[in-house]
Write an enzyme that holds these catalytic residues in place. Structure first.
Site, PDB file in Angstrom:
ATOM      1  N   HIS A  75       7.830 -44.843 -55.604  1.00 10.94           N
ATOM      2  CA  HIS A  75       7.729 -43.993 -56.803  1.00 10.94           C
ATOM      3  C   HIS A  75       6.677 -42.910 -56.638  1.00 10.94           C
ATOM      4  O   HIS A  75       6.294 -42.264 -57.614  1.00 10.94           O
ATOM      5  CB  HIS A  75       7.357 -44.829 -58.025  1.00 10.94           C
ATOM      6  CG  HIS A  75       8.275 -45.970 -58.288  1.00 10.94           C
ATOM      7  ND1 HIS A  75       9.623 -45.805 -58.429  1.00 10.94           N
ATOM      8  CD2 HIS A  75       8.038 -47.300 -58.434  1.00 10.94           C
ATOM      9  CE1 HIS A  75      10.175 -46.989 -58.658  1.00 10.94           C
ATOM     10  NE2 HIS A  75       9.234 -47.909 -58.655  1.00 10.94           N
ATOM     11  N   HIS A 107      14.304 -47.691 -60.346  1.00  9.84           N
ATOM     12  CA  HIS A 107      14.475 -48.492 -59.131  1.00  9.84           C
ATOM     13  C   HIS A 107      15.911 -48.466 -58.644  1.00  9.84           C
ATOM     14  O   HIS A 107      16.332 -49.317 -57.888  1.00  9.84           O
ATOM     15  CB  HIS A 107      14.090 -49.950 -59.378  1.00  9.84           C
ATOM     16  CG  HIS A 107      12.745 -50.120 -59.965  1.00  9.84           C
ATOM     17  ND1 HIS A 107      12.533 -50.105 -61.317  1.00  9.84           N
ATOM     18  CD2 HIS A 107      11.548 -50.273 -59.385  1.00  9.84           C
ATOM     19  CE1 HIS A 107      11.243 -50.268 -61.545  1.00  9.84           C
ATOM     20  NE2 HIS A 107      10.619 -50.360 -60.397  1.00  9.84           N
TER      21      HIS A 107
END
Lengths: 357, 207
Positions: free
Chosen positions: A57, A219
């Site tokens: 991320h 995700h």
């Protein structure tokens, strides 16, 4: 899928080494357990702030370590929460007796690992409090799910609380502030393509050329629904209206109780946006979308906010919470006031967010 | 009677099984989660396996507890906490033991289950590993009551876990990342329940 990769199992470590080398004036890396911390830690005059989450991320969270934001960030494996030993060691290294605020995104893995860390730290001499971020309106179903996920509001919370800590806020005041920021923000995202976890080597899901996944998580977990691809203005409208039209969001949000070292459920409400509200606006790229496209989205978001009577007082546009190379974006709006805007404006010096210094 | 050597054999076997099923578990996870479950489980059990020689002289409880601690940090995520907790709690009730009778196995399965429920908050029917573990615990107890020996009872437990695992396909996920899908999680078998089944199956194969 081609990637700039040596061995998949070395990916997280090597990336962490690179960040520390590239920004050696700002951060240092600690290995086994892995975390990144402020080069000048522990800073004695302030409450320490830590966060963490799966890798993949970036820049969240490791790019947000430094003066005016996080004291430490714990990266887990790709899309996997960090483990209690990382959180424990990071907290011990960066605190100086004024306590630790830990900002946790509402995913089951993150919550459980930070919860265990909190329990293990309860015998220490310093206070450690977890605060959850749950701002993703893309999650439908309320109590039958894990609840809303933590996305864009996390960046606001880390910057605003980081500034407040530098400004001398106590741990109790920071906890109150962080919870208030969480209740003031909402996010909604869309994916135009999947992403490929390095160790897996294949796309997490398939998305056709004429499709998009709306309400996506960060995700690669699938979203609220799959829809035909639209143009930028229509996508921006879809995302922003999901945020601005979202009614009061009532839920029982786990709050960390220091006495029992458990999460206790407290009823909280995020109030809907209303005309006259001042907002911080955030258009976040998922990693594979060019900045120019994000500005196309921002342009339409600005127009929609004006129509809705929302005054954008500050903005952030760029790739700050990514899903590896996923194409797509998140929009986040945060209702602000003089205190939050002032804290947002205060100096910050991290690898990925830097102004006023 | 289950010996310490069989427990060690079980953990080695589990590491092999996780490695062999890595891609399948990852595919199951990609359908409802984020596609890392198999990779993480294989990495965790690999680390357990390589750590076994250094704990071989310790008692079963210590071996299980250190297995749990390794899984916790090497798997990471929700899976690390859940599977780590299962072994840590199982280790607590087998402390000091060099071998386990059927009653001890029943106690460790039960302790593992209640630890997992307490930590993760999942109930039967939420489409998690509890849907494989809870029926296995019940089946094990029932087989003992019916006069079965440990091996037979474990066979029944594995069979019940397999049914529970398969039935997760028809459930709506209420915990973990799969819960974001709501009704769209129907039709996909839960990867955590699948891993739990594989772990119990390895125990049966080891004894």
């Amino acid at each position: 899928m081609k990637k700039l990769l040596n061995k998949p199992e070395d990916f997280v470590r090597e990336s962490l080494e690179g960040v520390a080398l590239a920004h050696s004036d700002t951060v240092k890396a600690h290995f086994e357990p892995n975390f990144l911390y402020r080069a000048d830690a522990p800073v004695s005059s302030k409450v320490a702030i830590i966060s963490g989450g799966g890798s993949g991320h970036e820049p969240m969270h490791i790019g947000f370590v430094g003066k005016g934001m996080l004291d430490a960030a714990c990266p887990g494996e790709v899309f996997t929460s960090p483990t209690p030993d990382q959180i424990l060691e990071a907290a011990k290294l960066v605190h100086r007796g004024k306590g630790v605020l830990s900002i946790v995104k509402n995913y089951s893995g993150d919550v459980m690992n930070f919860q265990m860390a909190g329990e293990l730290l309860s015998s220490e001499e310093f206070r450690f409090i977890n605060v959850l971020i749950d701002d993703d309106v893309g999650v439908k179903g309320g109590l039958s799910t894990q609840g809303r996920r933590g996305v864009g509001t996390t960046v606001f919370a880390e910057k605003i609380c980081g500034a407040a800590a530098e400004d001398g806020y106590s741990l109790d005041d920071l906890v109150t502030l962080c919870r208030r920021v969480n209740l003031s923000g909402r996010s909604m995202g869309v994916a135009l393509s999947s992403c490929t976890v390095p160790a897996s080597g294949v796309p997490t899901f398939e998305l056709g050329d004429s499709e998009m996944e709306v309400g996506i998580g960060i995700h690669g977990e699938q979203g609220r629904e799959r829809m035909p691809m639209m143009n930028a203005d229509s996508i921006t409208e879809l995302l922003s209206l999901s945020i601005t039209e979202d009614p009061a969001y009532k839920r029982s949000l786990p709050e960390w109780d220091e006495g029992t070292c458990t999460w206790i459920d407290r009823k909280v409400t995020s109030q809907p946006f209303k005309p006259g509200d001042r907002v911080l606006a955030f258009v976040n790229g998922m990693g594979g979308t060019p900045l120019a496209e994000l500005y196309v989205v921002y342009r339409k978001l600005f127009e929609i906010c004006r129509e809705k009577g929302l005054e954008i007082v500050r903005s952030l546009v760029g790739n700050y919470i990514t899903s590896l190379e996923m194409q797509g974006c998140f929009i986040t709006l945060l209702k602000t006031d003089d205190e939050l805007t002032r804290l947002w404006d205060l100096p910050v010096k991290t690898p990925s967010l830097r102004w006023g210094i | 009677m289950v010996t310490k050597e069989q427990i060690i054999k079980w953990l080695k076997l589990a590491a092999n099984v996780m490695q062999e099923n890595k891609e399948w578990l990852t595919q199951l996870d990609a359908a409802v989660g984020d596609g890392e479950h198999g990779i993480n489980m294989a990495r965790g059990f690999q680390k357990v396996s390589s750590h076994l020689p250094s704990v071989a002289d310790e008692d079963i409880g210590s071996i299980l507890k250190s297995t749990g601690a390794i899984l916790l940090s090497a798997i990471g995520g929700a899976g690390g906490v859940i599977f780590g907790t299962f072994f840590i709690e199982a280790g607590k009730v087998t402390s000091g033991r060099q071998e386990l009778g059927s009653v001890d196995i029943a106690a460790f399965l039960k302790a593992g289950l209640s630890g997992v429920i307490k930590r993760g908050g999942a109930q039967v029917g939420d489409k998690t590993m509890v849907d494989a573990l809870a029926p296995a615990v019940t089946a094990f107890d029932r087989s003992l009551e019916d006069g079965a020996d440990t091996t037979e009872a474990l066979g029944q437990a594995v069979a019940a876990a397999q049914v529970g695992m398969t039935e997760t396909t028809h459930l709506v996920a209420k915990k973990g990342r799969a819960s974001y899908l709501g009704e769209r999680s129907i039709g996909h078998q839960d990867p955590g329940a699948t891993s739990l089944y594989l772990i119990l199956k390895a125990l049966y194969d080891a004894v």
